[in-house]
Design an enzyme around this catalytic site. Structure first.
Site, PDB file in Angstrom:
ATOM      1  N   CYS A  16     -21.945 -10.943 -14.881  1.00  0.00           N
ATOM      2  CA  CYS A  16     -21.860  -9.524 -15.277  1.00  0.00           C
ATOM      3  C   CYS A  16     -20.727  -9.439 -16.292  1.00  0.00           C
ATOM      4  CB  CYS A  16     -21.582  -8.639 -14.070  1.00  0.00           C
ATOM      5  SG  CYS A  16     -22.799  -8.847 -12.730  1.00  0.00           S
ATOM      6  N   ALA A  17     -21.011  -9.812 -17.521  1.00  0.00           N
ATOM      7  CA  ALA A  17     -19.975 -10.257 -18.452  1.00  0.00           C
ATOM      8  C   ALA A  17     -19.219  -9.169 -19.206  1.00  0.00           C
ATOM      9  CB  ALA A  17     -20.596 -11.220 -19.464  1.00  0.00           C
ATOM     10  N   ALA A  18     -19.906  -8.108 -19.659  1.00  0.00           N
ATOM     11  CA  ALA A  18     -19.242  -7.109 -20.512  1.00  0.00           C
ATOM     12  C   ALA A  18     -18.090  -6.435 -19.756  1.00  0.00           C
ATOM     13  CB  ALA A  18     -20.261  -6.075 -20.970  1.00  0.00           C
ATOM     14  N   PRO A  19     -16.987  -6.052 -20.434  1.00  0.00           N
ATOM     15  CA  PRO A  19     -16.809  -6.027 -21.890  1.00  0.00           C
ATOM     16  C   PRO A  19     -16.383  -7.338 -22.530  1.00  0.00           C
ATOM     17  CG  PRO A  19     -14.908  -5.047 -20.837  1.00  0.00           C
ATOM     18  CD  PRO A  19     -15.861  -5.387 -19.729  1.00  0.00           C
ATOM     19  N   GLY A  20     -16.145  -8.421 -21.761  1.00  0.00           N
ATOM     20  CA  GLY A  20     -16.010  -9.727 -22.365  1.00  0.00           C
ATOM     21  C   GLY A  20     -14.667 -10.421 -22.295  1.00  0.00           C
ATOM     22  N   LYS A  43     -13.105 -11.660 -19.688  1.00  0.00           N
ATOM     23  CA  LYS A  43     -13.206 -12.846 -18.829  1.00  0.00           C
ATOM     24  C   LYS A  43     -14.017 -13.945 -19.514  1.00  0.00           C
ATOM     25  CE  LYS A  43     -12.806 -10.171 -14.530  1.00  0.00           C
ATOM     26  NZ  LYS A  43     -12.833  -8.841 -15.152  1.00  0.00           N
ATOM     27  N   ASP A  93     -25.474  -9.157 -19.218  1.00  0.00           N
ATOM     28  CA  ASP A  93     -25.121  -7.789 -18.883  1.00  0.00           C
ATOM     29  C   ASP A  93     -26.328  -6.888 -19.157  1.00  0.00           C
ATOM     30  OD1 ASP A  93     -22.263  -6.407 -18.215  1.00  0.00           O
ATOM     31  OD2 ASP A  93     -23.642  -4.998 -19.157  1.00  0.00           O
ATOM     32  N   ASP A  98     -18.354 -11.057 -11.406  1.00  0.00           N
ATOM     33  CA  ASP A  98     -17.510  -9.871 -11.283  1.00  0.00           C
ATOM     34  C   ASP A  98     -18.441  -8.654 -11.400  1.00  0.00           C
ATOM     35  OD1 ASP A  98     -14.661  -8.781 -11.257  1.00  0.00           O
ATOM     36  OD2 ASP A  98     -15.467  -7.774 -13.018  1.00  0.00           O
ATOM     37  N   CYS A 115     -12.587  -5.248  -8.922  1.00  0.00           N
ATOM     38  CA  CYS A 115     -11.359  -4.455  -9.087  1.00  0.00           C
ATOM     39  C   CYS A 115     -11.419  -3.316  -8.067  1.00  0.00           C
ATOM     40  CB  CYS A 115     -11.207  -3.935 -10.517  1.00  0.00           C
ATOM     41  SG  CYS A 115     -12.584  -2.945 -11.106  1.00  0.00           S
TER      42      CYS A 115
END
Length: 496
Positions: A231-235, A237, A255, A302, A357
């Site tokens: 779940c990559a965005a906003p990028g 990580k 994403d 994430d 988070c």
């Protein structure tokens, strides 16, 4: 008019965890950055109060405007400097002004306060004065820590070396330190602003909270490997993973939100990332048995979460809101568990980092516990023995982060590894946790990773662990004859 539209857009993005408010504001290229930033921050601070006013007056029903725009307009009308825009919006809001003011006045009387700030929830009042340090991760794809430190020193910053305790992160203006746990992370005073700085614009530093740096840092994928950021965005990580991999190998990033993915593409380009393969796709629909993933050994997961750990989004809620939150948490936890179980299906997977988070155990320890019960071939890895805040019992090998104990946003991280012993003759407990591993950081700046070191990676692979039968097979007759010959030669040489 443009001010309120842009403020509403940024407020929505911040609540959807698409980035920090300051970064979103500066990336918006709005003409008056300071005005926009102040409006968004103040609206966010009074968010729960504004929601109550809007709900009591049924403003959304009467005006047909969306909730984030309503918050911004009501804030400026009642608590700010008064509506600055003209046109239809001002006319519309002025029609409801007296009703909105009446609700605000009743709230003050009920809570026995005279100021608008007096209405703020206790947790928000505490967090308003709680300023987290400004963290900047050095992007090693473009520069080095030493070069970045030298550049900043030439600009008048004072470098105080590596931090050794939490108090060292309380810094004066123009002072900075290297983080005590992450050697590629520099720490500055809260008011330090890098959004217009060359190092930020050139992609040499990434503005990223320390807790958000932990997932990629702990996964520690080696150069040349294949990794998935689920779940990559906003990028941020993803760019961190690419830096650790030295841009060698493949980084599959997924994403569902096309706009977020477009923003991510821009960020990765600025950061100099070249090993990525972006896809606007649901990770749950990715086939683990597809040939393109046959070499995937590391996954960073994430997933969407409540965002309750974000300092700017935390606050007290009413009992009605709590009921809604519980239903939302249950739904999120179910989704997170599905993602986690799906991630563990990749056939060559060695390690997976799960992070949120969130401060809620329902999204953290409970999700991991359920996953371990359903996947006995995996166990938890003990992370950073010196880290001050641990996961809740019995998952103390996971990490938690918080403003009070780690000077970061609230966060949770767990690292799962494939574990062959879980399927051996003796059945282990459902929540199997690995034996303590040497993951503590030394104080030396040359230490790069607190976990997932090469030694740990080697020890986690089943094929590298000799079985008793294999050990016994080493004592073959052929080996005994060779040993006797070596002894005779050695004896002859001694005699000579």
């Amino acid at each position: 008019m443009a001010l309120y539209l842009k403020a509403a857009e940024i407020l929505e993005k911040a609540e959807m965890k698409q980035g920090a408010v300051k970064t979103l504001v500066y990336d918006s290229k709005f003409a008056n950055i300071k005005q926009l930033f102040a409006l968004v921050c103040e609206t966010q601070k009074f968010s729960s109060i504004l929601e109550e006013i809007i709900e009591s007056t049924k403003l959304l029903k009467h005006t047909k405007i969306r909730i984030h725009l309503a918050k911004v307009l009501v804030y400026d009308l009642l608590l700010g400097q008064g509506l600055k825009c003209g046109g239809s919006w001002k006319t519309l809001m002025m029609k409801h002004r007296s009703r909105l003011q009446a609700v605000l006045a009743r709230m003050k009387v009920k809570q026995k306060v005279s100021s608008n700030e007096g209405l703020l929830p206790a947790t928000v009042k505490q967090l308003v004065g709680e300023k987290l340090p400004r963290y900047a991760r050095v992007n090693t794809l473009k520069t080095t820590v030493d070069d970045t430190v030298d550049y900043l020193k030439r600009e008048g910053f004072s470098y105080l070396g590596q931090a050794s305790r939490l108090d060292d992160l309380t810094l004066k203006e123009k002072h900075f330190v290297m983080d005590q746990h992450l050697p590629e992370l520099l720490v500055f005073s809260p008011k330090t602003d890098f959004h217009d700085h060359f190092l930020y614009k050139a992609g040499h530093i990434i503005l990223q909270d320390k807790a958000s740096c932990l997932p990629a840092y702990l996964l520690n994928p080696p150069p040349g490997c294949h990794v998935i950021d689920a779940c990559a965005a906003p990028g941020n990580k993803s760019s961190h993973l690419a830096a650790i991999m030295k841009n060698k190998g493949k980084l599959f990033a997924y994403d569902l939100d096309a706009k977020r993915l477009a923003t991510m593409s821009t960020l990765l380009l600025r950061a100099g990332v070249t090993c990525q393969q972006l896809a606007n796709q649901d990770f749950l629909k990715v086939d683990p048995d597809s040939p393109q993933f046959k070499d995937v050994e590391y996954i960073l997961l994430d997933p969407s979460c409540s965002g309750s750990g974000m300092v700017c989004l935390r606050g007290d809620v009413s009992s009605t809101d709590q009921e809604k939150d519980q239903a939302r948490l249950a739904s999120l936890a179910s989704f997170q568990l599905r993602c986690l179980n799906h991630g563990l299906k990749f056939p060559r997977l060695k390690r997976l980092v799960y992070s949120t988070c969130s401060i809620h155990s329902q999204e953290n320890e409970e999700v991991v516990t359920a996953c371990l019960q359903q996947n006995p071939g995996f166990r938890l890895v003990n992370l950073m023995a010196q880290w001050p805040e641990r996961g809740l019992e019995p998952l103390t090998k996971c990490l938690r982060a918080s403003p009070a104990k780690t000077r970061t946003h609230g966060f949770f991280v767990a690292l799962l590894e494939k574990y062959s012993a879980a399927v051996e003759k003796k059945q282990e407990p459902a929540v199997q946790i690995s034996e303590p591993e040497e993951t503590a950081l030394s104080s030396s700046t040359s230490q790069k990773r607190p976990a997932a070191s090469q030694e740990e990676s080697d020890s986690s692979e089943p094929e590298d662990k000799p079985t008793p039968a294999a050990e016994q097979a080493d004592c073959t007759p052929g080996k005994k004859r060779r040993k006797r010959k070596r002894k005779k030669k050695k004896k002859a040489a001694t005699v000579e």
